[in-house]
Design a protein around this motif. Structure first.
Motif, PDB file in Angstrom:
ATOM      1  N   LYS A   1       0.795  -1.309   0.029  1.00 25.48           N
ATOM      2  CA  LYS A   1       0.063   0.059   0.048  1.00 25.48           C
ATOM      3  C   LYS A   1       0.936   1.276  -0.010  1.00 25.48           C
ATOM      4  N   LEU A   2       0.386   2.171  -0.861  1.00 27.87           N
ATOM      5  CA  LEU A   2       1.050   3.411  -1.012  1.00 27.87           C
ATOM      6  C   LEU A   2       0.147   4.607  -0.894  1.00 27.87           C
TER       7      LEU A   2
ATOM      8  N   PRO B   1       5.968 -15.321  -6.486  1.00 30.11           N
ATOM      9  CA  PRO B   1       5.681 -15.060  -7.825  1.00 30.11           C
ATOM     10  C   PRO B   1       4.768 -13.466  -7.880  1.00 30.11           C
ATOM     11  N   GLN B   2       5.132 -12.481  -9.038  1.00 28.79           N
ATOM     12  CA  GLN B   2       4.509 -11.368  -8.989  1.00 28.79           C
ATOM     13  C   GLN B   2       2.959 -11.456  -9.197  1.00 28.79           C
TER      14      GLN B   2
ATOM     15  N   LYS C   1       3.633   2.471 -13.301  1.00 29.26           N
ATOM     16  CA  LYS C   1       5.087   2.178 -13.076  1.00 29.26           C
ATOM     17  C   LYS C   1       5.380   1.965 -11.738  1.00 29.26           C
ATOM     18  N   LEU C   2       4.685   2.662 -10.829  1.00 27.66           N
ATOM     19  CA  LEU C   2       4.818   2.128  -9.574  1.00 27.66           C
ATOM     20  C   LEU C   2       4.301   0.763  -9.355  1.00 27.66           C
ATOM     21  N   ILE C   3       3.223   0.519  -9.630  1.00 32.22           N
ATOM     22  CA  ILE C   3       2.633  -0.836  -9.489  1.00 32.22           C
ATOM     23  C   ILE C   3       3.552  -1.837 -10.202  1.00 32.22           C
TER      24      ILE C   3
ATOM     25  N   PHE D   1       7.005  -1.637  -7.677  1.00 27.95           N
ATOM     26  CA  PHE D   1       6.780  -2.371  -6.654  1.00 27.95           C
ATOM     27  C   PHE D   1       6.585  -3.901  -6.729  1.00 27.95           C
ATOM     28  N   THR D   2       5.862  -4.353  -7.406  1.00 29.09           N
ATOM     29  CA  THR D   2       5.451  -5.678  -7.659  1.00 29.09           C
ATOM     30  C   THR D   2       7.054  -6.655  -8.001  1.00 29.09           C
ATOM     31  N   LYS D   3       7.616  -6.055  -8.917  1.00 24.10           N
ATOM     32  CA  LYS D   3       8.867  -6.737  -9.595  1.00 24.10           C
ATOM     33  C   LYS D   3      10.018  -6.619  -8.330  1.00 24.10           C
TER      34      LYS D   3
END
Length: 67
Positions: free
Chosen positions: A5-6, A34-35, A18-20, A23-25
């Motif tokens: 959460k951001l 796993p992503q 890009k953030l999602i 962050f996931t990577k």
């Protein structure tokens, strides 16, 4: 299911994507999960909903711009 959460000010769609993605990577690589398992939430807040130093953040930012 890991949850990221951001909370931030208003962010345009391209920056959110890009953030999602990033962050996931990074979380996936760091935790070895796993992503596809991650959920990311970006909660946008008006600058009038934040305060710092006893002042509404929108006023603080406006004061900084004047300097």
């Amino acid at each position: 299911m890991p949850f990221i959460k951001l909370e931030a000010g208003i962010i345009d769609k391209e920056k959110k994507e890009k953030l999602i993605s990033e962050f996931t990577k990074i979380a996936s690589e760091t935790l070895g999960i796993p992503q596809e398992a991650f959920v990311v939430l970006i909660k946008e807040n008006s600058m009038d909903n934040w305060g710092t130093g006893g002042k509404i953040l929108s006023n603080v930012l406006a004061e900084r711009e004047k300097k």
